[in-house]
Write an enzyme that holds these catalytic residues in place. Sequence first.
Site, PDB file in Angstrom:
ATOM      1  N   HIS A  71       4.655  -7.638  -0.093  1.00 44.38           N
ATOM      2  CA  HIS A  71       4.284  -8.906  -0.708  1.00 44.38           C
ATOM      3  C   HIS A  71       4.997  -9.098  -2.044  1.00 44.38           C
ATOM      4  O   HIS A  71       5.483  -8.142  -2.649  1.00 44.38           O
ATOM      5  CB  HIS A  71       2.770  -8.964  -0.899  1.00 44.38           C
TER       6      HIS A  71
ATOM      7  N   ASP B 290       0.877  -1.170   0.000  1.00 33.68           N
ATOM      8  CA  ASP B 290       0.000   0.000   0.000  1.00 33.68           C
ATOM      9  C   ASP B 290       0.913   1.219   0.000  1.00 33.68           C
ATOM     10  O   ASP B 290       1.782   1.342   0.890  1.00 33.68           O
ATOM     11  CB  ASP B 290      -0.852   0.044   1.264  1.00 33.68           C
TER      12      ASP B 290
ATOM     13  N   SER C  77       8.257   3.572   5.302  1.00 34.11           N
ATOM     14  CA  SER C  77       9.443   3.633   4.469  1.00 34.11           C
ATOM     15  C   SER C  77       9.059   3.581   2.997  1.00 34.11           C
ATOM     16  O   SER C  77       7.961   3.975   2.630  1.00 34.11           O
ATOM     17  CB  SER C  77      10.413   2.511   4.828  1.00 34.11           C
TER      18      SER C  77
END
Length: 263
Positions: free
Chosen positions: A142, A86, A227
């Site tokens: 992911h 995201d 980050s």
Amino acid sequence: MAKTLLRLMTELSSRKWISRTVGAFSKSRGSKAFIPYFVRTYDIPVQEAEKDWKEYRSLNDFFTRKLKPGMRPLDLSEHALISPVDAKITAAGPISAGTLLNVKGQNYTLAELLNHSPHREKYKHGYAFVLYLSPRDYHRIHAPVSGRRIESEHIKGKVYPVNDFGLTHMRSVLSRNERLITYIAHDYGEVAVVKVGAMNVSSIQYADTDTSTWAQGDDLAYFEFGSTVVLLTQSGTFEPTPGLQPGDSVKMGTLLGRLKPIH
């Protein structure tokens, strides 16, 4: 003058011992009391988390939370390259002769970003996404493709902020910060998932250090606090989704473009 002062303050605060101190506190039981404040401050969608916030042992435990099943449906269309996180797209575009152009007004060479790895030759004319995770975002990373790990490299470095200020006013932040790089081979070539540490990010962790193959969407790694991920595709193997541009927000599983064989 103000920018110079802010830059100096950032230099002084971006020391590993500060991140370690913040990291140690965030993992303590005492930090659990800060979870509701954190949720309110950043408007975090707690309804997506797999557990109620009261079940998390610490702020770090909450920050690295997993989501309920089905919260991030994957684009499973043919040859899809999906967003691993995201994030907000900070930069996106072709790599020009081994250089990422105009990332918040700065250019980055693959040699510096990838710590002079021989892998850099594969990406000299590839495509790059710079994906920024804010404190509000889900912080697990992911696999953007199905494939196997060719190599992993951990590069020690600074912990400068990777927000708009850091990327704009600090020199070469993405190449100077701590990085954990995963090179993944897929059916049509290779991608590099460059996980960049930042201020108050005490570490970047693999979800399972023994895993060497992933199906698309599998849990790969996670940040402890916000980050950036730099996603690189091998030269001649990728066609981006039309219309995606810097400033757009994406969710993990969103289609970034399609992979194609090298001609």
